[in-house]
Design a protein around this motif. Structure first.
Motif, PDB file in Angstrom:
ATOM      1  N   ARG A   1       3.020  -9.853   6.986  1.00 34.25           N
ATOM      2  CA  ARG A   1       2.536  -8.915   6.840  1.00 34.25           C
ATOM      3  C   ARG A   1       2.342  -7.605   6.381  1.00 34.25           C
ATOM      4  O   ARG A   1       2.274  -6.429   6.675  1.00 34.25           O
ATOM      5  CB  ARG A   1       3.599  -8.631   8.551  1.00 34.25           C
ATOM      6  CG  ARG A   1       2.174  -9.590   9.327  1.00 34.25           C
ATOM      7  CD  ARG A   1       2.711  -9.364  11.130  1.00 34.25           C
ATOM      8  NE  ARG A   1       4.174  -9.959  11.183  1.00 34.25           N
ATOM      9  CZ  ARG A   1       4.827 -10.600  10.508  1.00 34.25           C
ATOM     10  NH1 ARG A   1       4.470 -12.116  11.079  1.00 34.25           N
ATOM     11  NH2 ARG A   1       6.133 -11.299  11.366  1.00 34.25           N
TER      12      ARG A   1
ATOM     13  N   GLY B   1       0.159  -5.700   2.109  1.00 28.91           N
ATOM     14  CA  GLY B   1      -0.852  -4.485   1.872  1.00 28.91           C
ATOM     15  C   GLY B   1      -2.483  -5.448   1.537  1.00 28.91           C
ATOM     16  O   GLY B   1      -2.616  -6.252   1.624  1.00 28.91           O
ATOM     17  N   ASP B   2      -3.696  -5.047   1.813  1.00 31.80           N
ATOM     18  CA  ASP B   2      -4.744  -5.682   1.589  1.00 31.80           C
ATOM     19  C   ASP B   2      -4.567  -5.134   0.174  1.00 31.80           C
ATOM     20  O   ASP B   2      -5.787  -5.479  -0.376  1.00 31.80           O
ATOM     21  CB  ASP B   2      -5.464  -5.117   2.764  1.00 31.80           C
ATOM     22  CG  ASP B   2      -5.828  -5.553   3.489  1.00 31.80           C
ATOM     23  OD1 ASP B   2      -4.711  -7.053   4.064  1.00 31.80           O
ATOM     24  OD2 ASP B   2      -5.544  -4.707   5.427  1.00 31.80           O
ATOM     25  N   LYS B   3      -4.347  -3.701  -0.230  1.00 31.92           N
ATOM     26  CA  LYS B   3      -5.069  -3.708  -1.678  1.00 31.92           C
ATOM     27  C   LYS B   3      -5.023  -4.403  -3.018  1.00 31.92           C
ATOM     28  O   LYS B   3      -4.152  -5.440  -3.193  1.00 31.92           O
ATOM     29  CB  LYS B   3      -4.452  -2.189  -2.334  1.00 31.92           C
ATOM     30  CG  LYS B   3      -4.886  -1.297  -3.108  1.00 31.92           C
ATOM     31  CD  LYS B   3      -4.161  -0.020  -3.728  1.00 31.92           C
ATOM     32  CE  LYS B   3      -5.127   0.786  -4.336  1.00 31.92           C
ATOM     33  NZ  LYS B   3      -4.746   1.843  -4.968  1.00 31.92           N
TER      34      LYS B   3
ATOM     35  N   CYS C   1       8.080 -10.363   0.066  1.00 23.02           N
ATOM     36  CA  CYS C   1       7.227 -10.380   1.481  1.00 23.02           C
ATOM     37  C   CYS C   1       6.867 -11.467   2.224  1.00 23.02           C
ATOM     38  O   CYS C   1       7.184 -10.996   4.070  1.00 23.02           O
ATOM     39  CB  CYS C   1       5.436  -9.862   1.506  1.00 23.02           C
ATOM     40  SG  CYS C   1       5.390  -8.085   0.806  1.00 23.02           S
TER      41      CYS C   1
ATOM     42  N   THR D   1      11.005  -7.116   7.802  1.00 25.05           N
ATOM     43  CA  THR D   1       9.688  -5.610   7.102  1.00 25.05           C
ATOM     44  C   THR D   1      10.152  -4.395   8.187  1.00 25.05           C
ATOM     45  O   THR D   1      10.106  -2.992   7.360  1.00 25.05           O
ATOM     46  CB  THR D   1       8.341  -6.725   7.981  1.00 25.05           C
ATOM     47  OG1 THR D   1       8.461  -7.796   7.450  1.00 25.05           O
ATOM     48  CG2 THR D   1       7.716  -5.761   6.831  1.00 25.05           C
TER      49      THR D   1
ATOM     50  N   GLU E   1       2.214   0.635  -3.482  1.00 22.37           N
ATOM     51  CA  GLU E   1       0.648   0.487  -3.147  1.00 22.37           C
ATOM     52  C   GLU E   1      -0.032  -0.860  -2.416  1.00 22.37           C
ATOM     53  O   GLU E   1      -1.017  -0.732  -1.369  1.00 22.37           O
ATOM     54  CB  GLU E   1      -0.479   0.598  -3.649  1.00 22.37           C
ATOM     55  CG  GLU E   1       0.173   2.195  -4.222  1.00 22.37           C
ATOM     56  CD  GLU E   1      -1.267   2.441  -5.886  1.00 22.37           C
ATOM     57  OE1 GLU E   1      -2.412   1.988  -6.121  1.00 22.37           O
ATOM     58  OE2 GLU E   1      -0.884   3.098  -6.284  1.00 22.37           O
ATOM     59  N   TYR E   2       1.255  -1.822  -2.224  1.00 21.28           N
ATOM     60  CA  TYR E   2       0.887  -3.087  -1.610  1.00 21.28           C
ATOM     61  C   TYR E   2       2.078  -3.171  -0.309  1.00 21.28           C
ATOM     62  O   TYR E   2       1.869  -3.994  -0.373  1.00 21.28           O
ATOM     63  CB  TYR E   2       1.280  -3.793  -2.847  1.00 21.28           C
ATOM     64  CG  TYR E   2       0.559  -4.145  -4.504  1.00 21.28           C
ATOM     65  CD1 TYR E   2      -0.671  -3.350  -4.035  1.00 21.28           C
ATOM     66  CD2 TYR E   2       1.089  -3.551  -5.638  1.00 21.28           C
ATOM     67  CE1 TYR E   2      -1.424  -2.958  -5.574  1.00 21.28           C
ATOM     68  CE2 TYR E   2       0.304  -3.109  -6.724  1.00 21.28           C
ATOM     69  CZ  TYR E   2      -1.166  -2.867  -6.680  1.00 21.28           C
ATOM     70  OH  TYR E   2      -1.641  -2.171  -7.692  1.00 21.28           O
TER      71      TYR E   2
ATOM     72  N   ASN F   1       3.676  -3.199   2.888  1.00 22.04           N
ATOM     73  CA  ASN F   1       3.999  -2.009   4.478  1.00 22.04           C
ATOM     74  C   ASN F   1       4.806  -1.662   4.857  1.00 22.04           C
ATOM     75  O   ASN F   1       5.163  -2.306   5.569  1.00 22.04           O
ATOM     76  CB  ASN F   1       3.505  -3.265   4.971  1.00 22.04           C
ATOM     77  CG  ASN F   1       1.337  -3.277   4.724  1.00 22.04           C
ATOM     78  OD1 ASN F   1       0.705  -2.880   4.797  1.00 22.04           O
ATOM     79  ND2 ASN F   1       0.888  -4.521   5.685  1.00 22.04           N
TER      80      ASN F   1
END
Length: 249
Positions: A10, A13-15, A33, A42, A59-60, A62
């Motif tokens: 979690r 991220g999704d990028k 992560c 987190t 950017e990656y 969360n």
């Protein structure tokens, strides 16, 4: 009903990652992560990113990420941790950032025993800026600034950061790992987890060095880069735990 046995952390991220094919940053990002999720940290995590290939780590992830000037991540992390002691603060740095321009910040944060965690990516070369010789470049290693190989007579010997920091009283945990194989990746995750657990316990600075690949600047395919890590880097930078103050409070 199907049972979920594997999923993306979690905290990640999704990028899509921007790193070169065969680069180890993606593996280490996931390990960090996974550990943060498993320890349920987190929501309290703050990463201090460096100047280097991982300068866009924000950017990656969360969770909160702060950008530091080149080499100053431990100083920035110190300020964040002292002002927000309930947060889990860690730096994520390469060898040029941590062991060259940031040597003083690294050493003195460790000497003070700052209650932060340092994730140190050692690929023996400057990555983002074009492949110059780094403080960790091996003797004889060819780089953009050592085209005939690193000459120890004129360019000195590599800095072995774990060995150096383990002589200080401030750090609670220091380990060197690698990501060249599944067993080593599992050991790296264990070390990262222990480092964060020690920070949670207020034990002082925890430090995990991870030997990594840089196929682009090494000038070789990814599989050959992994073999170089295994046959050249690990013998020079032995894996293992260099300090573990298990009884510290």
């Amino acid at each position: 009903m199907n049972k979920v046995i594997f999923e993306k952390p979690r905290a990640l991220g999704d990028k899509p990652l921007h790193y070169c094919a065969g680069c180890s940053h993606g593996i280490v990002h996931r390990l960090v992560c996974e550990v943060l999720d498993e320890l349920e940290l987190t929501g309290r995590a703050v990463c201090v990113e460096p100047v280097g290939c991982s300068v866009t780590a924000d950017e990656y992830f969360n969770f909160d990420v702060v950008q530091a000037a080149h080499g100053r991540a431990p100083a920035v992390a110190t300020g964040i941790k002292r002002s927000l002691p309930g947060n889990i603060v860690f730096t994520y740095q390469g060898d040029g950032d941590l062991a060259a321009i940031g040597t003083a910040e690294t050493v003195h944060a460790a000497a003070r025993g700052e209650n932060i965690t340092v994730i140190f990516i050692n690929n023996t070369i400057y990555g983002m800026t074009g492949g110059q010789m780094a403080p960790t470049s091996l003797p004889g290693q060819v780089t953009q600034t050592s085209p005939y190989g690193r000459d120890t007579k004129t360019q000195g010997y590599p800095v072995k950061v774990c060995e150096m920091l383990s002589t200080l009283d401030g750090p609670s945990f220091i380990a060197r790992c690698a990501v060249d194989s599944v067993p080593h990746i599992k050991e790296a995750k264990k070390a990262i987890k222990k480092a964060f657990e020690y920070q949670c316990g207020g034990r002082g600075l925890s430090f995990v060095e991870i030997l990594s690949t840089c196929p682009t600047n090494w000038g070789m395919p990814p599989l050959e880069a992994v073999e170089r890590l295994r046959t050249e880097m690990i013998p020079y930078y032995p894996l293992g735990v260099y300090k573990d103050e298990k009884g510290a409070e």
